[in-house]
Write a protein that holds these residues in place. Structure first.
Motif, PDB file in Angstrom:
ATOM      1  N   GLU A 161     -12.968  -3.776  -8.792  1.00  0.00           N
ATOM      2  CA  GLU A 161     -13.794  -4.031 -10.279  1.00  0.00           C
ATOM      3  C   GLU A 161     -13.044  -2.514 -11.109  1.00  0.00           C
ATOM      4  O   GLU A 161     -12.899  -2.712 -12.179  1.00  0.00           O
ATOM      5  CB  GLU A 161     -15.237  -4.543 -10.081  1.00  0.00           C
ATOM      6  N   SER A 162     -14.048  -1.575 -10.247  1.00  0.00           N
ATOM      7  CA  SER A 162     -13.991  -0.110 -11.305  1.00  0.00           C
ATOM      8  C   SER A 162     -12.041  -0.040 -11.195  1.00  0.00           C
ATOM      9  O   SER A 162     -11.162   0.422 -12.399  1.00  0.00           O
ATOM     10  CB  SER A 162     -14.102   1.205 -10.077  1.00  0.00           C
ATOM     11  N   ALA A 163     -10.842  -0.486 -10.559  1.00  0.00           N
ATOM     12  CA  ALA A 163     -10.044   0.090 -10.360  1.00  0.00           C
ATOM     13  C   ALA A 163      -8.990  -1.190 -10.880  1.00  0.00           C
ATOM     14  O   ALA A 163      -8.475  -0.424 -12.333  1.00  0.00           O
ATOM     15  CB  ALA A 163      -8.887  -0.429  -8.703  1.00  0.00           C
ATOM     16  N   ALA A 164      -9.852  -2.437 -11.225  1.00  0.00           N
ATOM     17  CA  ALA A 164      -9.128  -3.086 -12.631  1.00  0.00           C
ATOM     18  C   ALA A 164      -9.792  -2.620 -14.342  1.00  0.00           C
ATOM     19  O   ALA A 164      -8.570  -2.543 -14.819  1.00  0.00           O
ATOM     20  CB  ALA A 164     -10.010  -4.897 -12.731  1.00  0.00           C
ATOM     21  N   GLN A 165     -10.565  -2.109 -14.403  1.00  0.00           N
ATOM     22  CA  GLN A 165     -11.299  -1.745 -15.540  1.00  0.00           C
ATOM     23  C   GLN A 165     -10.361  -0.466 -15.403  1.00  0.00           C
ATOM     24  O   GLN A 165     -10.192  -0.162 -17.382  1.00  0.00           O
ATOM     25  CB  GLN A 165     -12.858  -1.111 -15.130  1.00  0.00           C
ATOM     26  N   HIS A 166     -10.132   0.456 -14.841  1.00  0.00           N
ATOM     27  CA  HIS A 166      -9.046   1.427 -15.646  1.00  0.00           C
ATOM     28  C   HIS A 166      -7.682   1.113 -15.534  1.00  0.00           C
ATOM     29  O   HIS A 166      -7.115   1.643 -15.790  1.00  0.00           O
ATOM     30  CB  HIS A 166      -9.407   2.860 -14.129  1.00  0.00           C
ATOM     31  N   SER A 167      -7.855   0.112 -15.260  1.00  0.00           N
ATOM     32  CA  SER A 167      -5.435  -0.268 -15.266  1.00  0.00           C
ATOM     33  C   SER A 167      -5.606  -1.488 -16.510  1.00  0.00           C
ATOM     34  O   SER A 167      -6.876  -1.567 -17.447  1.00  0.00           O
ATOM     35  CB  SER A 167      -5.607  -1.508 -14.004  1.00  0.00           C
ATOM     36  N   ASN A 168      -4.504  -1.303 -17.363  1.00  0.00           N
ATOM     37  CA  ASN A 168      -3.800  -2.318 -18.225  1.00  0.00           C
ATOM     38  C   ASN A 168      -3.775  -3.918 -17.959  1.00  0.00           C
ATOM     39  O   ASN A 168      -3.942  -3.737 -16.853  1.00  0.00           O
ATOM     40  CB  ASN A 168      -2.738  -1.254 -18.942  1.00  0.00           C
ATOM     41  N   TYR A 169      -3.701  -4.576 -19.517  1.00  0.00           N
ATOM     42  CA  TYR A 169      -3.081  -5.502 -18.856  1.00  0.00           C
ATOM     43  C   TYR A 169      -2.011  -5.997 -18.020  1.00  0.00           C
ATOM     44  O   TYR A 169      -2.727  -6.981 -17.388  1.00  0.00           O
ATOM     45  CB  TYR A 169      -3.217  -6.414 -19.706  1.00  0.00           C
ATOM     46  N   TYR A 170      -1.352  -5.803 -17.916  1.00  0.00           N
ATOM     47  CA  TYR A 170       0.237  -5.651 -16.827  1.00  0.00           C
ATOM     48  C   TYR A 170      -0.499  -5.405 -15.211  1.00  0.00           C
ATOM     49  O   TYR A 170      -0.216  -6.355 -14.718  1.00  0.00           O
ATOM     50  CB  TYR A 170       1.198  -5.008 -17.574  1.00  0.00           C
ATOM     51  N   MET A 171      -1.268  -4.079 -15.463  1.00  0.00           N
ATOM     52  CA  MET A 171      -1.430  -3.968 -13.932  1.00  0.00           C
ATOM     53  C   MET A 171      -2.435  -5.140 -13.607  1.00  0.00           C
ATOM     54  O   MET A 171      -2.721  -5.062 -12.795  1.00  0.00           O
ATOM     55  CB  MET A 171      -2.058  -2.640 -13.994  1.00  0.00           C
ATOM     56  N   ARG A 172      -3.542  -5.525 -14.721  1.00  0.00           N
ATOM     57  CA  ARG A 172      -4.343  -6.551 -13.802  1.00  0.00           C
ATOM     58  C   ARG A 172      -3.997  -8.097 -13.608  1.00  0.00           C
ATOM     59  O   ARG A 172      -4.310  -8.611 -12.632  1.00  0.00           O
ATOM     60  CB  ARG A 172      -5.694  -6.714 -14.708  1.00  0.00           C
ATOM     61  N   ASP A 173      -2.578  -8.030 -14.370  1.00  0.00           N
ATOM     62  CA  ASP A 173      -1.931  -9.503 -13.262  1.00  0.00           C
ATOM     63  C   ASP A 173      -1.013  -9.137 -12.720  1.00  0.00           C
ATOM     64  O   ASP A 173      -0.675 -10.300 -11.545  1.00  0.00           O
ATOM     65  CB  ASP A 173      -0.844  -9.443 -15.107  1.00  0.00           C
ATOM     66  N   ASP A 174      -0.549  -7.863 -12.008  1.00  0.00           N
ATOM     67  CA  ASP A 174      -0.346  -7.766 -10.992  1.00  0.00           C
ATOM     68  C   ASP A 174      -0.842  -7.835  -9.762  1.00  0.00           C
ATOM     69  O   ASP A 174      -0.868  -8.615  -9.171  1.00  0.00           O
ATOM     70  CB  ASP A 174       0.823  -6.253 -10.753  1.00  0.00           C
ATOM     71  N   THR A 212       1.102  -1.264   0.221  1.00  0.00           N
ATOM     72  CA  THR A 212      -0.031  -0.061  -0.169  1.00  0.00           C
ATOM     73  C   THR A 212       1.048   1.425  -0.251  1.00  0.00           C
ATOM     74  O   THR A 212       0.479   2.496  -0.211  1.00  0.00           O
ATOM     75  CB  THR A 212      -0.665   0.267   1.378  1.00  0.00           C
ATOM     76  N   PHE A 213       2.234   1.046   0.501  1.00  0.00           N
ATOM     77  CA  PHE A 213       2.386   2.878   0.195  1.00  0.00           C
ATOM     78  C   PHE A 213       3.533   3.081  -0.493  1.00  0.00           C
ATOM     79  O   PHE A 213       4.187   3.852  -1.622  1.00  0.00           O
ATOM     80  CB  PHE A 213       3.972   2.395   1.968  1.00  0.00           C
ATOM     81  N   LEU A 214       4.196   1.349  -1.314  1.00  0.00           N
ATOM     82  CA  LEU A 214       5.295   1.399  -2.566  1.00  0.00           C
ATOM     83  C   LEU A 214       4.643   1.027  -4.060  1.00  0.00           C
ATOM     84  O   LEU A 214       5.107   1.216  -5.240  1.00  0.00           O
ATOM     85  CB  LEU A 214       6.525   0.270  -2.524  1.00  0.00           C
ATOM     86  N   SER A 215       3.413   0.451  -3.636  1.00  0.00           N
ATOM     87  CA  SER A 215       3.249   0.118  -4.616  1.00  0.00           C
ATOM     88  C   SER A 215       1.855   0.851  -5.371  1.00  0.00           C
ATOM     89  O   SER A 215       1.021   1.646  -4.728  1.00  0.00           O
ATOM     90  CB  SER A 215       2.693  -1.440  -5.183  1.00  0.00           C
ATOM     91  N   PRO A 216       1.560   0.827  -6.709  1.00  0.00           N
ATOM     92  CA  PRO A 216       0.198   1.529  -7.214  1.00  0.00           C
ATOM     93  C   PRO A 216      -1.110   1.220  -6.530  1.00  0.00           C
ATOM     94  O   PRO A 216      -1.939   0.341  -6.404  1.00  0.00           O
ATOM     95  CB  PRO A 216       0.332   1.182  -8.916  1.00  0.00           C
ATOM     96  N   TYR A 217      -1.734   2.295  -6.646  1.00  0.00           N
ATOM     97  CA  TYR A 217      -3.179   2.070  -5.811  1.00  0.00           C
ATOM     98  C   TYR A 217      -4.186   0.492  -6.014  1.00  0.00           C
ATOM     99  O   TYR A 217      -4.309  -0.140  -5.478  1.00  0.00           O
ATOM    100  CB  TYR A 217      -4.610   3.182  -6.364  1.00  0.00           C
ATOM    101  N   PRO A 218      -4.079   0.309  -6.872  1.00  0.00           N
ATOM    102  CA  PRO A 218      -4.428  -1.137  -7.774  1.00  0.00           C
ATOM    103  C   PRO A 218      -4.345  -2.325  -6.778  1.00  0.00           C
ATOM    104  O   PRO A 218      -4.665  -2.959  -6.406  1.00  0.00           O
ATOM    105  CB  PRO A 218      -4.762  -0.946  -9.285  1.00  0.00           C
TER     106      PRO A 218
END
Length: 216
Positions: free
Chosen positions: A176-189, A116-122
């Motif tokens: 769900e909203s965060a995933a919809q606004h993220s790209n493929y690589y972010m959703r994988d992470d 929660t401190f170092l990584s992106p919000y999603p």
């Protein structure tokens, strides 16, 4: 399939491991040794400190003020709900708080703190999802299999109650909203972070059950 639906499909085997774990089977049957439950509550009280801090950290990264306020509400309301639950059980079973964290509690807390401190919000958001979702689903299953006059019924009632259920619903919508606004690589992470938290949830129960501090 919704993103959260895919997450559930990925974690279904871990969910089965949770509901069939001796800690939870015995909890729903009312036969769990009190000392094991004491260890769990002592560690859970320490975990809630990390959980609350992680939610506040995540709130600072929220994409909107509305989401920020929701996450702050989770932190504040969740802390109060847990504190009331813990205080009641601590009095009932004469439990003394501890300062030392078992490895599972220590590692899980550090993981949430770092993500929660170092990584992106999603990624931070989805790392906290099992704290809500898995507890709700496990709680529902256990409550459906509980026994009359179960000494641990207040624990089951807390995680199957309307207030916590509504928090879970909101959390799933945020993910769900965060995933919809993220790209493929972010959703994988996000999937990776979610599964890591699920594994840590199971490890937490397992370690409390097997802790050497429990002496039959």
């Amino acid at each position: 399939m919704l993103f959260t639906g895919r997450l559930w499909k990925m974690s279904k085997s871990l969910y089965r491991d949770m509901i069939t774990h001796p800690f939870n089977v015995e909890l729903s049957a009312g036969t769990l040794e009190v000392e094991r439950f004491k260890t769990y509550l002592q560690q859970d009280a320490l975990y809630i400190e990390s959980y609350t801090k992680a939610l506040f950290q995540l709130a600072n990264k929220a994409p909107t003020l509305e989401i920020k306020n929701i996450l702050i509400g989770f932190a504040e309301d969740g802390f109060l709900i847990e504190k009331e639950l813990h205080d009641n059980f601590f009095r009932k079973f004469k439990i003394t708080p501890v300062e030392e964290r078992l490895p599972a509690c220590h590692d899980y807390g550090n993981f949430l703190d770092n993500v929660t401190f170092l990584s992106p919000y999603p990624m931070g958001l989805v790392s906290l999802l099992p704290c809500f979702w898995m507890y709700r689903e496990v709680g529902v299953h256990l409550n459906n299999n509980t026994v009359k006059d179960n000494p641990y019924q207040p624990w089951l009632d807390t995680y199957t109650g309307e207030e916590f259920t509504e928090q879970v619903r909101q959390m799933l919508q945020l993910v769900e909203s965060a995933a919809q606004h993220s790209n493929y690589y972010m959703r994988d992470d996000m999937k990776t972070m979610y599964m890591q938290s699920c594994r840590m949830e199971l490890r937490f129960w397992d370690e409390c059950y097997k802790s050497m501090s429990f002496k039959p």
